[in-house]
Structure formats: C-alpha cells, structure tokens
Design a protein around this motif. Structure first.
Motif, PDB file in Angstrom:
ATOM      1  N   ARG A   1      47.168  -0.457 -65.597  1.00  0.00           N
ATOM      2  CA  ARG A   1      47.844  -1.582 -66.252  1.00  0.00           C
ATOM      3  C   ARG A   1      48.902  -1.095 -67.231  1.00  0.00           C
ATOM      4  O   ARG A   1      48.776  -0.026 -67.814  1.00  0.00           O
ATOM      5  N   VAL A   2      49.926  -1.933 -67.431  1.00  0.00           N
ATOM      6  CA  VAL A   2      50.958  -1.613 -68.401  1.00  0.00           C
ATOM      7  C   VAL A   2      50.420  -1.938 -69.793  1.00  0.00           C
ATOM      8  O   VAL A   2      49.984  -3.058 -70.052  1.00  0.00           O
ATOM      9  N   MET A   3      50.425  -0.933 -70.681  1.00  0.00           N
ATOM     10  CA  MET A   3      49.981  -1.152 -72.052  1.00  0.00           C
ATOM     11  C   MET A   3      51.160  -1.540 -72.940  1.00  0.00           C
ATOM     12  O   MET A   3      51.038  -2.332 -73.850  1.00  0.00           O
ATOM     13  N   GLU A   4      52.298  -0.881 -72.664  1.00  0.00           N
ATOM     14  CA  GLU A   4      53.465  -1.120 -73.506  1.00  0.00           C
ATOM     15  C   GLU A   4      54.694  -0.759 -72.703  1.00  0.00           C
ATOM     16  O   GLU A   4      54.681   0.209 -71.942  1.00  0.00           O
ATOM     17  N   ILE A   5      55.754  -1.549 -72.870  1.00  0.00           N
ATOM     18  CA  ILE A   5      56.990  -1.235 -72.148  1.00  0.00           C
ATOM     19  C   ILE A   5      58.168  -1.604 -73.024  1.00  0.00           C
ATOM     20  O   ILE A   5      58.148  -2.638 -73.694  1.00  0.00           O
ATOM     21  N   GLY A   6      59.152  -0.722 -73.081  1.00  0.00           N
ATOM     22  CA  GLY A   6      60.299  -1.021 -73.928  1.00  0.00           C
ATOM     23  C   GLY A   6      61.257   0.147 -74.004  1.00  0.00           C
ATOM     24  O   GLY A   6      61.056   1.168 -73.336  1.00  0.00           O
ATOM     25  N   PRO A   7      62.301   0.024 -74.835  1.00  0.00           N
ATOM     26  CA  PRO A   7      63.293   1.091 -74.960  1.00  0.00           C
ATOM     27  C   PRO A   7      62.627   2.398 -75.391  1.00  0.00           C
ATOM     28  O   PRO A   7      61.752   2.394 -76.255  1.00  0.00           O
TER      29      PRO A   7
ATOM     30  N   LEU B   1      63.828   4.271 -65.764  1.00  0.00           N
ATOM     31  CA  LEU B   1      62.585   3.795 -66.365  1.00  0.00           C
ATOM     32  C   LEU B   1      61.532   4.892 -66.223  1.00  0.00           C
ATOM     33  O   LEU B   1      61.334   5.436 -65.144  1.00  0.00           O
ATOM     34  N   GLY B   2      60.877   5.215 -67.330  1.00  0.00           N
ATOM     35  CA  GLY B   2      59.824   6.222 -67.280  1.00  0.00           C
ATOM     36  C   GLY B   2      58.458   5.568 -67.149  1.00  0.00           C
ATOM     37  O   GLY B   2      58.198   4.554 -67.780  1.00  0.00           O
TER      38      GLY B   2
ATOM     39  N   ASP C   1      61.643  -6.677 -80.324  1.00  0.00           N
ATOM     40  CA  ASP C   1      62.639  -5.605 -80.386  1.00  0.00           C
ATOM     41  C   ASP C   1      62.911  -5.029 -79.003  1.00  0.00           C
ATOM     42  O   ASP C   1      63.214  -3.854 -78.848  1.00  0.00           O
ATOM     43  N   GLY C   2      62.782  -5.872 -77.999  1.00  0.00           N
ATOM     44  CA  GLY C   2      63.079  -5.421 -76.650  1.00  0.00           C
ATOM     45  C   GLY C   2      61.877  -4.798 -75.980  1.00  0.00           C
ATOM     46  O   GLY C   2      61.954  -4.260 -74.883  1.00  0.00           O
ATOM     47  N   ARG C   3      60.749  -4.855 -76.626  1.00  0.00           N
ATOM     48  CA  ARG C   3      59.571  -4.216 -76.079  1.00  0.00           C
ATOM     49  C   ARG C   3      58.449  -5.235 -75.964  1.00  0.00           C
ATOM     50  O   ARG C   3      58.422  -6.230 -76.673  1.00  0.00           O
ATOM     51  N   ALA C   4      57.533  -4.969 -75.047  1.00  0.00           N
ATOM     52  CA  ALA C   4      56.364  -5.829 -74.880  1.00  0.00           C
ATOM     53  C   ALA C   4      55.124  -4.963 -74.895  1.00  0.00           C
ATOM     54  O   ALA C   4      55.172  -3.800 -74.497  1.00  0.00           O
ATOM     55  N   TYR C   5      53.999  -5.492 -75.364  1.00  0.00           N
ATOM     56  CA  TYR C   5      52.773  -4.716 -75.412  1.00  0.00           C
ATOM     57  C   TYR C   5      51.584  -5.606 -75.117  1.00  0.00           C
ATOM     58  O   TYR C   5      51.629  -6.812 -75.348  1.00  0.00           O
TER      59      TYR C   5
ATOM     60  N   MET D   1      64.533  11.807 -70.745  1.00  0.00           N
ATOM     61  CA  MET D   1      65.188  11.398 -69.503  1.00  0.00           C
ATOM     62  C   MET D   1      65.419   9.892 -69.383  1.00  0.00           C
ATOM     63  O   MET D   1      66.219   9.469 -68.563  1.00  0.00           O
ATOM     64  N   CYS D   2      64.669   9.089 -70.122  1.00  0.00           N
ATOM     65  CA  CYS D   2      64.588   7.674 -69.766  1.00  0.00           C
ATOM     66  C   CYS D   2      65.250   6.749 -70.767  1.00  0.00           C
ATOM     67  O   CYS D   2      65.285   7.018 -71.970  1.00  0.00           O
ATOM     68  N   ASP D   3      65.750   5.619 -70.235  1.00  0.00           N
ATOM     69  CA  ASP D   3      66.260   4.547 -71.082  1.00  0.00           C
ATOM     70  C   ASP D   3      65.096   3.705 -71.596  1.00  0.00           C
ATOM     71  O   ASP D   3      65.057   3.333 -72.753  1.00  0.00           O
ATOM     72  N   ARG D   4      64.176   3.401 -70.704  1.00  0.00           N
ATOM     73  CA  ARG D   4      63.008   2.614 -71.101  1.00  0.00           C
ATOM     74  C   ARG D   4      61.756   3.314 -70.607  1.00  0.00           C
ATOM     75  O   ARG D   4      61.788   4.118 -69.677  1.00  0.00           O
ATOM     76  N   ILE D   5      60.632   2.987 -71.246  1.00  0.00           N
ATOM     77  CA  ILE D   5      59.359   3.619 -70.899  1.00  0.00           C
ATOM     78  C   ILE D   5      58.297   2.548 -70.682  1.00  0.00           C
ATOM     79  O   ILE D   5      58.236   1.576 -71.437  1.00  0.00           O
ATOM     80  N   ALA D   6      57.489   2.733 -69.659  1.00  0.00           N
ATOM     81  CA  ALA D   6      56.298   1.903 -69.495  1.00  0.00           C
ATOM     82  C   ALA D   6      55.085   2.820 -69.631  1.00  0.00           C
ATOM     83  O   ALA D   6      54.992   3.840 -68.947  1.00  0.00           O
ATOM     84  N   VAL D   7      54.182   2.490 -70.531  1.00  0.00           N
ATOM     85  CA  VAL D   7      52.976   3.293 -70.746  1.00  0.00           C
ATOM     86  C   VAL D   7      51.831   2.639 -69.981  1.00  0.00           C
ATOM     87  O   VAL D   7      51.563   1.448 -70.159  1.00  0.00           O
TER      88      VAL D   7
END
Lengths: 334, 322, 280
Positions: free
Chosen positions: B225-231, B38-39, B304-308, B214-220
């Motif tokens: 706070r998390v703005m967006e997280i997903g593949p 996870l990035g 699509d597997g992501r949350a924002y 490098m990553c499978d998924r990314i959290a921005v």
C-alpha cells in the motif's frame, strides 16, 4: 610494542593471498596492513574486487583450498591465554580450534550457515556444549539465554523453530547468538546486513554495537556500504584492488579523506550530489572499473591526480599519527 | 489529472488463490506526467517491483486500472500489448541475469529493433548509435555479455530499453547491484538520457538517497500500500507518515557525526499473506492506537502537494526513542 | 574469446575427457571411412581361414566364416554408432520440443509429464523388446523403438531446465520488449537449455549403443546378416569357448564406445555445473 601502546588484538601485516586459476596465479590481496584493538570496531570497506572478503577468509583460515593460500605477510592474533599466534603460519587444525572459540564470524546470508534440519536451539546448544562443556539441559537453557541476549522475542518458544521458519533478520540474530556462544574476543562480520531491509539492518547494527560494548569484543566489520561504516566504525581501512590504500579513525576519514580513491568514493554517494550549472543534481563518478595493474598504484588508471611515478614500483604506506595513506601525492593534493 | 502519461487506479495484485493469497499490491493509485520521474520506495514485501511489472503487463493485475496515454492496459488482450511495449520499457536490477549470456550484444539490442520492425536496413548502424548513446564503444557490439563489467552490462540493458524509443521507462532497482563508484556513472547516465529524450520514469529502489536524487516525486510503499506520496524534497525533508519517518531514520548516513540510527521500528515486516487489519503499518508504528486496527486509512491531502495514509492529524514532535 | 572456444578449452583440461573424445572421434572416423580403412571386405568369406586367432594378416582374428573381425568391427561401427546417432537425433528433436512446451506453458505441463512418468516407469530394454517384437526386427524399427524409450528422458531434462530458464530476467526482458513467444522459446530458452541437453545426448548415445547390442544379441534387433557389434557377439557366442576373439573384440568396441561417451558426458556435466567448476 611499548607499554603505552597495548598490543592489538589482531594485527595483519603486509598480507598477500594468491589463487591459482586457469589463467595462472593471481593475488587478489597483496598489501593489507591493519589492526583491530580489543573493544573497537574496524570497518574494512571496499567495492567488489577490492579483496576485502578474501582478507576476512584468510584471517578465518577459510580460503578455498588448494587454489588459495596465504603467500606472504603475517596475521598476529593475541590469544586469550596470552601470547600471539600467527594465523598465516598456523596449521589448519590450530586455526580451526581458535575459530568458534576465540574468533567468531557472521556472514551475509545466515540461511546457508545454519543447518536446516536442526532447530536453532539445538544448534546453539551444540556449540555451547562444545565450547563450555555443559550438559544437555544446561546447554538448552543457555541457548534460550543466548536468544534473549540477541533480543529474539519469545525466546522460550523460538528455540524450537527451524531456520526456515524465521525471517532474514531473525536468522541473522540466531547467527549472532551462535557466534556469541563462545564469548569470542574477535568478531568478524562479513557484510552481515547487506541482505536485510534498512529497518531490520538498523536493528542488527544496534545489536552488534551493544554486544561489542557489553562483551568488549574487537569487531572486524567488512562492508561496501559507507553509510554503515559511518554508523558502526571506530576506525576505517579502505581497500582498493587488493591493497589497503588508507586507514584512519572514522571522523578524519569521512571529513578529510586523503587518498584520491577515498575522496572520489565519498563523492560518489548520491547524498553528496552537487547541483550543476543547469540546476540538475549530479553525482561525481569514478571513470572506468577496477583493473589489475602489474606495478605501481592500483588506482592509477582511474586517478585524476596520476603522474608517471605512480605507475612504477611499489607505493609505500605513509604513516601519520592516526592515519596511513598509500599515495605518493597525498600531501600536495590535500 | 488529464494529460497524464500513466494513470494507475486501484491497482491490486494477489498471488495464489485460496484463503490466504499473497497480497502483493493493494489498491495503489498514482499518475506519472510526461517526462516526470516517480520513485517507488519500500522494503521487501512492499510490492514495488510487482507494480512495475503490472504496468508493463508482465503480470496480470487482479483488479484496478492502468491507463497508458489514455489506453487501458490492465485488461488489454495480449495482441494489443505490442503497441504498449514500444512506448514503455524496462531496465532490470540484475545486470548479469537480464542479458542472455548466449547472445552477442548486437543481437541483444537488435532484438528490440526486430521485434517492432525498427531501423530496417540500418540495423547495425542503429545498434552502434545506441551503444554510443549509453557510453559504450560501438565496436564492442560483437562481444558477449560476460566480456563486460557490471556497470557496462547495465548500460547495455539501458540501450536495449532505448532501442524502441519509449516514453516511459520502468527502472527496477537499476543500480542496487552495482558498486558505489559504478552506480554513480549509471545514475548520471540515466539523468542525461532523461533530459535528452524527455523520458518519464518509474524508478523503483530501496535506497532513499538514490530515489531523492533521481525523482521528482516519491511514493513510499509498505506491504503493498501507498503510505505517502508527494514531491521528493518535501517527502524526504519533512516526512509526514510514521513509516516514512522510520525509513529515513533507519537509513545509515555517510556521516559519522549524524545521530546514530534510532531504533524506532521494532519487530519484523509482517507476512503479505496475513497483513494486519486496518493500517498495515500499525504493528510496528510507534504511534499506533486501537483505532488504527479499525479502518484502512485513506490517502489524505496534506496541502503541500503530498498525500499520506494515516489517521493521526499530527504526529507528536519526536517518537519515543528506544 | 568466443564461448565455444572457451567451452572446449575447459572441457579438455581434464585429460580423461580428452582421451574419451579422441577414442570416440576415431570410432566415428572409422565408421565414416570404413570402405577405405578396412583391410578386407566385411563379408568376404574365406572358409580356409575360419576362426583363426589374431595374426599379422587378420589383426583381430577371423570369425566362423573366415571373415576379418577388424573389418567387421569397423563396418559394425557404422550400424551400431549410426543407430545410436539416429536414436539421439530423433529423441533429442522430439524430446526437446515437447520439453520446451511442457516447461514453458503451464497448462501443458501436468498432462505431458504424466505420460512421461508412465513411460519411464517401464524398464527400458523390455519396452524396446516389446516394440521391436510388435513392429518386426529391422534397423529402422530399432531406431524407432529406442527413440520412444529415450524421448521421455529428454523431455524431463528439457522441461526441468525450461522451468528454471523461464523465470530468468532475460526472458522477462524479452517479453517486455515484445519479442514473440516463438523466438523466446526457440532462441532464449533453447540456447540456455542446450547444455544439459547436450549432456543427456551423450548419455543416451551410450545407452542406445548398449541397447542396440543387447537387442541384437537377444535376436530382437537388426537382422543377423548386418554386421553390428551386437550381431557379431550374438553369432559368435557359440564359438567363444575356442575362439574368444570372436566375441572379445566386438565387446571391447561396445565398452569403448559406451565408456567414452559416458566419460565425455560426465566431463560436460562437471564443466557445466558451476558449483563443480569452481572446485576445479
């Protein structure tokens, strides 16, 4: 110098810089040839140990003395009044007078270049008074204008701020305002956005670009970041182990790099990673690290195209229209 | 999500007390499956490094839960943490400062073994193995850190982390202090090791290109706070949150034909001591509306597997470009 | 090259530092080998040769009892440097320990530093005189008193360095590895505060040699029958008008020892300060 090719603003020819150290004399810069024309941005790109920062210090006459000195070559700068001056030969006081009047500079960490006990307005006003001979009131008014020029919001209030009250991005804007105060012909920017976040970096790059356009400055932009190079440069000079190994306009350099080092360096970018046979994306890397070579090509120890002749003598810079390359084999491998 | 190696819920960290603590991390939740990378991406003040340290309990969380393999870490007493430190390790940003300059490499790596009583009787052999695993000659174990280059030192740091055979590695900006050509070596090494040992990673970086690689998924992250997280490929190819879009737009591409950086973001990152009300990004967001100041937008599932975390259902096709 | 070797090569690049180290080394060697290198016994009285000026028999002259001054200076080095070294050893051990704890554990910091500041507010020599006066004049008590006087300095230096080192990534790395606090303090932090402590040690050594001489001169030091540089000046001062060598040469010994320690300390500090090192 013919009439069709105007004299460049800055022409560095075969610059060599030596340092005395505990282990004897070293030459971190030994073959730098490049030129900056008025109104254009030349990006000087290289990794650590390439000598790019030493080159900029040599131009600005800021080599640490007495250890460092220019031991060869010339740095011709075209004066505003006409005629050229060789900064490699000029006395320290001559270079100092040019610095801040016709050549300005900005650095990576603006905090250390600003005086912490003076407000930013006072610092700009002081510079304006020095270079333009304005009175106190006019100078402060000018300082406010300069802060406006570098897009600092609420400039009328921020002139009274001390450097520590500002963010990194704002301080870099103040540094740029200071540099612009004397309306320089040449701006030397040494990694000016390296310490900044990307969204702030984008703002500062755009600001430098705007000022270059509006004021017709030549910019020598020193950076290690190839993305920034692609963003700001008209032309690019690539340094490796103290030498310029290739220089070309930005598009040919990125699309058709000729020197093996330039080619390998671009392939190292994560964005250019290729998917391998096992489905994993792998970046190309250059084996080993920078090392000093006694003679021959500095990149030879890490080069995939190396052959015996690369390791002897000095490798000459070969010129093409719009491009120079320091490699014996660049035509066969192209 | 059962079976997760690491599960973080409502993680919060405030530094300093009083009326205006530094709100470094606010209500962050995510999970990492075994073997997954996870990035965490963000700019300064985003809290990404703090999260890495909270997970390893190098810092104590203000609130929230961190479950590692089912065990609660966030409130575990100090003596129970030793078990965690066998299973989760860290690779640091600064390859110079993260190695004790006064110790030989042998002792730097060996210390990890000694702390957990590993490889007794074959310590030297194991240290040599570890050095070769990261691509360094075993014979160099008697040298001091200053005798190595930056990239080699980072390899030593990785060997130290591998010594305890961890399941998770928190990599805090592991290549940002390295030159591009050396960075590539270390990234490839980390990919190899990941495949070879089935490592899960929390990969912290400010560089979107590196994270995408490098990553499978990314959290921005933005202001804790998390703005967006997903593949990874979805988030970088089709960013949904205005901040993710802006971050991508502001990252210089090594391509002179790419569109010039658009200045979608004005102004500075606000101070984490006084974050904006409601959505923390609203002061710089090109789409901000009055409603954004009212509530903290919860993470919404995009399907699509992501949350924002944005109250807008869809964004106008292109933000106004200055 | 090992860091130790590099260290000495850098340190002795400056000739003055090398000279100071050599002076110090010869003083220490003289003290250690005193019975074998002295031409006379330090307490051998020859009243026929009282207060004789320097000659080829008594190179630095004789004192009021006809004792050889050179021999007494060399033997005096044992006491003077010995007391100095003992003070360094005691104050370093105690001060480093307290400083490490105060710097590493935040809760201990405030109370410890308050005591340290209070002790440092008192003038060194007055505190030492007071302590010796209370405890009685003996070599042991002088060491004890001077150690108490100089320990707070060490605490300060060690605590300040520990505060810096504690925050360095390799300490965090050790914590992340599960390394015990004892090892973090005793290996990681201690090794990295060693440089400033070493600098401080040379200064304290110099102060202690001076302070011992001062205490002895004031009669608040070691008993007058033990030859130290301080007692030699103290008992010789009444003859100084006619026989300057009685006080001059012990004085020179004190100055040489203190000065060379100071120069060595300065050299160490300059070398260990990265900003200054770059300028060299």
């Amino acid at each position: 110098m013919t009439a069709t090719h105007p004299e460049p603003l800055l022409a560095i020819n075969n610059l060599e810089v030596s340092f005395r150290t505990e282990e004897g004399t070293v030459t971190p810069v030994r073959g730098v040839t490049l030129s900056v024309n008025a109104g254009e941005t030349l990006a000087l790109v290289g990794e650590s140990g390439s000598g790019k920062s030493v080159t900029s210090l040599a131009v600005m006459g800021l080599l640490p003395r007495p250890a460092g000195r220019i031991s060869g070559g010339s740095i011709l700068f075209r004066r505003r009044a006409g005629g050229a001056i060789d900064l490699a030969q000029a006395s320290a006081s001559e270079v100092r007078r040019l610095r801040g009047a016709e050549i300005a500079m900005i650095f990576q960490e603006p905090m250390t270049s600003l005086n912490p006990v003076l407000t930013v307005g006072e610092q700009i006003a002081e510079s304006v008074r020095l270079h333009r001979g304005l009175g106190q009131g006019d100078a402060m008014r000018r300082a406010r204008e300069m802060l406006d020029l570098v897009e600092i919001p609420d400039a009328g209030r921020r002139v009274h701020d001390y450097p520590h009250q500002m963010s990194g991005g704002m301080r870099q804007r103040v540094m740029i305002a200071l540099a612009m105060a004397c309306d320089p012909a040449l701006l030397i920017a040494d990694e000016p956005t390296t310490a900044l976040d990307v969204t702030i970096q984008a703002q500062i790059l755009a600001l430098i670009e705007r000022l270059r356009r509006e004021m017709g400055m030549g910019v020598l932009f020193i950076t290690h970041n190839l993305g920034v190079v692609a963003e700001v440069a008209d032309r690019v000079a690539v340094m490796y182990a103290g030498e310029v190994v290739e220089s070309a306009p930005v598009r040919p350099l990125f699309h058709a790099p000729r020197h093996p080092y330039t080619r390998a360096l671009l392939d190292c970018l994560p964005a250019r990673a290729a998917r391998g046979a096992d489905g994993r994306r792998v970046v190309r890397s250059i084996p080993g690290t920078v090392s000093r070579v006694a003679e021959g090509c500095g990149f030879a120890p890490r080069c995939e195209f190396v052959r015996d002749s690369c390791r002897v003598g000095a490798i000459p810079l070969e010129s093409e229209p719009d491009r120079v390359v320091r490699c014996l084999r660049w035509r066969e491998i192209a | 999500m059962s079976g997760a190696l690491l599960e973080v819920r409502g993680l919060t960290k405030h530094f300093g007390g009083g009326a205006h603590p530094v709100r470094a991390v606010e209500d962050v939740s995510f999970a990492i499956q075994p073997g997954e990378v996870l990035g965490l991406v963000g700019e300064s003040g985003s809290g990404k490094s703090t999260i890495g340290r909270l997970i390893l309990r190098l810092l104590d969380p203000t609130a929230g839960s961190v479950r590692f393999g089912g065990d609660e870490i966030a409130t575990a007493p100090e003596r129970k943490l030793k078990a965690l430190r066998r299973r989760a390790q860290m690779v640091f940003q600064d390859p110079f400062a993260s190695l004790n300059p006064r110790l030989r490499v042998r002792d730097i790596i060996g210390e990890a073994l000694d702390a957990h009583g590993l490889a007794r009787g074959r310590r030297t052999e194991r240290i040599g193995e570890l050095m070769e695993t990261v691509g360094l000659p075993a014979a160099h174990m008697t040298r001091y850190p200053h005798e190595f280059s930056g990239g080699q030192r980072q390899r030593i740091g990785i060997a130290r982390a591998l010594a305890v055979e961890p399941e998770l590695i928190v990599a805090d900006e592991p290549v940002s202090a390295l030159d591009v050509s050396v960075q590539a070596q270390v990234l490839n090494l980390m990919q190899d090791l990941r495949a070879r040992f089935g490592l899960a990673m929390l990969f912290i970086s400010h560089d979107l290109d590196v994270v995408e690689l490098m990553c499978d998924r990314i959290a921005v992250l933005y202001l804790g706070r998390v703005m967006e997280i997903g593949p990874a490929e979805i988030v970088t190819a089709r960013p949904r949150h205005p901040y993710t879009q802006a971050l991508l737009a502001a990252s210089p591409k090594a391509d002179p034909d790419a569109p010039k950086l658009s200045r979608t973001l004005k102004g500075d990152i606000p101070s984490p001591m006084a974050p904006p009300s409601g959505c923390v990004f609203r002061t710089r967001c090109p789409y901000a509306m009055p409603a954004c100041a009212e509530v903290v937008p919860p993470l919404r599932d995009a399907g699509d597997g992501r949350a924002y975390a944005c109250i807008l259902d869809s964004l106008p096709s292109r933000p106004e470009v200055a | 090259m090992s860091p130790t070797l590099l260290f000495f090569r850098r340190l002795f690049r400056r000739k003055l530092v090398l000279a100071a180290a050599l002076v110090l080394l010869s003083l220490l060697l003289g003290a250690l080998l005193a019975p074998w290198v002295t031409p006379f016994k330090p307490d051998a009285m020859r009243l026929a040769r009282r207060l004789k000026p320097p000659s080829d028999v008594n190179w630095l002259g004789t004192d009021e009892f006809g004792r050889d001054i050179l021999s007494r200076i060399i033997f005096g080095a044992r006491a003077s440097l010995g007391i100095g070294a003992a003070v360094v050893a005691v104050s370093m051990t105690i001060g480093t320990t307290i400083g490490l704890f105060a710097g590493y554990f935040r809760r201990l910091d405030a109370p410890v530093m308050r005591v340290v500041d209070a002790m440092m507010a008192l003038p060194d020599i007055l505190l030492a005189i007071f302590l010796v006066a209370v405890l009685g004049a003996s070599a042991f008590n002088v060491v004890f008193a001077l150690s108490i006087v100089y320990t707070p300095r060490v605490v300060r230096v060690v605590r300040a360095s520990t505060l810096v080192v504690r925050e360095l990534p390799f300490v965090e790395a050790a914590r992340a590895l599960g390394v015990s606090t004892r090892r973090i303090l005793g290996v990681h932090v201690l090794l990295n505060v060693a440089s400033p402590v070493l600098v401080q040690a040379t200064f304290i050594f110099a102060y202690a040699v001076l302070a011992e001489a001062g205490l002895s001169f004031l009669g608040a030091g070691v008993p007058p029958e033990t030859p130290t540089w301080g007692t030699m000046i103290a008992s010789g001062q009444q003859f100084a008008d006619d026989a300057f060598w009685v006080v001059l040469f012990p004085g020179i010994a004190i100055v040489l020892a203190a000065l060379s320690l100071q120069v060595l300390g300065d050299g160490l500090r300059d070398m260990l300060d990265p900003k200054l090192r770059k300028a060299l």
